[in-house]
Design an enzyme around this catalytic site. Structure first.
Site, PDB file in Angstrom:
ATOM      1  CG  MET A  30      36.067  17.323  25.836  1.00  0.00           C
ATOM      2  SD  MET A  30      36.954  18.883  25.794  1.00  0.00           S
ATOM      3  CE  MET A  30      35.690  20.013  26.337  1.00  0.00           C
ATOM      4  N   GLY A  31      34.020  14.055  28.857  1.00  0.00           N
ATOM      5  CA  GLY A  31      33.612  13.555  30.167  1.00  0.00           C
ATOM      6  C   GLY A  31      32.596  14.443  30.842  1.00  0.00           C
ATOM      7  CD  GLU A  35      19.740  11.142  30.283  1.00  0.00           C
ATOM      8  OE1 GLU A  35      19.254  10.814  29.189  1.00  0.00           O
ATOM      9  OE2 GLU A  35      20.144  10.319  31.118  1.00  0.00           O
ATOM     10  N   GLY A  36      22.861  14.404  27.475  1.00  0.00           N
ATOM     11  CA  GLY A  36      23.224  14.721  26.088  1.00  0.00           C
ATOM     12  C   GLY A  36      24.237  13.714  25.558  1.00  0.00           C
ATOM     13  CG  HIS A  37      28.202  13.635  27.138  1.00  0.00           C
ATOM     14  ND1 HIS A  37      28.156  14.383  28.288  1.00  0.00           N
ATOM     15  CD2 HIS A  37      29.060  14.275  26.307  1.00  0.00           C
ATOM     16  CE1 HIS A  37      28.947  15.425  28.174  1.00  0.00           C
ATOM     17  NE2 HIS A  37      29.505  15.399  26.977  1.00  0.00           N
ATOM     18  CB  SER A 186      26.433  22.530  28.192  1.00  0.00           C
ATOM     19  OG  SER A 186      27.780  22.903  28.389  1.00  0.00           O
ATOM     20  NE  ARG A 188      33.214  25.379  28.795  1.00  0.00           N
ATOM     21  CZ  ARG A 188      33.684  24.838  27.662  1.00  0.00           C
ATOM     22  NH1 ARG A 188      32.850  24.465  26.722  1.00  0.00           N
ATOM     23  NH2 ARG A 188      34.980  24.674  27.486  1.00  0.00           N
TER      24      ARG A 188
HETATM   25  O1  PAF Z   1      32.541  18.127  21.847  1.00  0.00           O
HETATM   26  C1  PAF Z   1      33.468  17.796  22.626  1.00  0.00           C
HETATM   27  O2  PAF Z   1      33.242  17.391  23.764  1.00  0.00           O
HETATM   28  C2  PAF Z   1      34.906  17.915  22.170  1.00  0.00           C
HETATM   29  O3  PAF Z   1      35.108  19.042  21.412  1.00  0.00           O
HETATM   30  C3  PAF Z   1      35.429  16.662  21.463  1.00  0.00           C
HETATM   31  C4  PAF Z   1      34.682  16.392  20.161  1.00  0.00           C
HETATM   32  C5  PAF Z   1      35.299  15.452  22.372  1.00  0.00           C
HETATM   33  C6  PAF Z   1      36.904  16.825  21.103  1.00  0.00           C
HETATM   34  O4  PAF Z   1      37.679  17.049  22.229  1.00  0.00           O
END
Ligand code: PAF
Length: 274
Positions: A30-31, A35-37, A186, A188
């Site tokens: 979700m952008g 670092e986690g992503h 996160s 958030r």
């Molecule tokens: O984990 C997330 O960021 C979201 O739930 C996902 C998997 C991209 C789906 O919108």
């Protein structure tokens, strides 16, 4: 790096790359990439992807009416720079209007693993997740997709969806990435004040303290007390069987400990496999 806002063009590009023999990985996000992503992108690379597609889409359908859809952080420019630096082949940035026709009427509902935990507290959340992930799978048709274990229930539900609806896509999960104090990364976390961030460190402490071979009720009480003493509001503390997601009466190997707690108005989640 290719940037697509149109699903038709992305679908065509993926199909062409696949026809040329490329192994395609999808990293759905979700952008507001951290670092986690980026660890998910690196995991895709490590698993031998020739092309990594990162999707960036704040999916309105997975947010409840009183949740943070409108204020969810968006940072397209820096997200694109990070994807480029990690070697992503393509980024997909659809609009809500592109993903959901005004008369959209088909949803994907997982009916077992999504009953408890976050599913019980966030009605409709996993229906929204499954629906958007199914759409992304259909557009990209990846060989595999990478999900973070911080959203552990989500990963289990996506695996079940893939199995039950025969998507034929491998679901890879990557370990939780933590900040130096142990707080799970996160998007958030950006909502937290310094004081709330300090309190939030108790979440990892609470789950790290859970012992094997003990009555689950006792371990839950202990964990809850660590959270409450730190000034967090507990949403849930659960100990579940890692394959059924049903609560266990005794902790052991194969138990997953999950916590959701509020630091101020910010809801944070974390988990650990014993
Ligand atoms: O984990 C997330 O960021 C979201 O739930 C996902 C998997 C991209 C789906 O919108």
């Amino acid at each position: 790096m290719k940037i697509f806002r149109d699903s038709g063009k992305l679908r065509k590009w993926c199909a062409e790359r696949k026809a040329a023999g490329a192994k395609i990985a999808l990293v759905p996000t979700m952008g507001c990439l951290h670092e986690g992503h980026l660890s998910l992108v690196r995991e895709a690379k490590r698993k031998g992807a020739d092309e990594i597609v990162v999707s960036i889409f704040v999916n309105p359908v997975q947010f409840g009416p009183n949740e943070d859809y409108a204020k969810y952080p968006r940072s397209e420019k820096s997200d694109l720079a990070k994807c480029r630096a990690e070697g992503a082949g393509a980024v997909f940035l659809p609009s809500p209007e592109l993903m959901y026709a005004a008369d959209h009427s088909v949803y994907v509902d997982e009916t077992r693993l999504s009953k408890g935990l976050c599913g019980a507290r966030r009605p409709g959340h996993f229906r929204g997740v499954c629906t958007v992930v199914a759409k992304l799978f259909n557009i990209v048709r990846p060989d595999f997709a990478v999900f973070g274990r911080k959203d552990w229930q989500q990963a289990q539900i996506v695996k079940r969806m893939v199995r039950d609806l025969d998507f034929g896509i491998e679901i890879v999960t990557a370990p939780i990435v933590r900040e130096s104090g142990g707080l799970a990364m996160s998007s958030r976390n950006g909502y937290l004040s310094d004081e709330e961030r300090g309190k939030a460190l108790a979440i990892n402490k609470a789950i790290a303290g859970v012992r094997c071979g003990m009555p689950a009720a006792q371990e839950k009480r202990r964990a809850r007390s660590v959270l409450e003493k730190a000034g967090l509001k507990v949403d849930y503390v659960e100990m579940v069987d890692s394959s059924t997601l049903e609560p266990v009466s005794k902790t052991g190997k194969g138990t997953t400990v999950l916590v959701a707690a509020f630091a101020g108005a910010t809801r944070l989640i974390d988990n650990r496999q014993l």
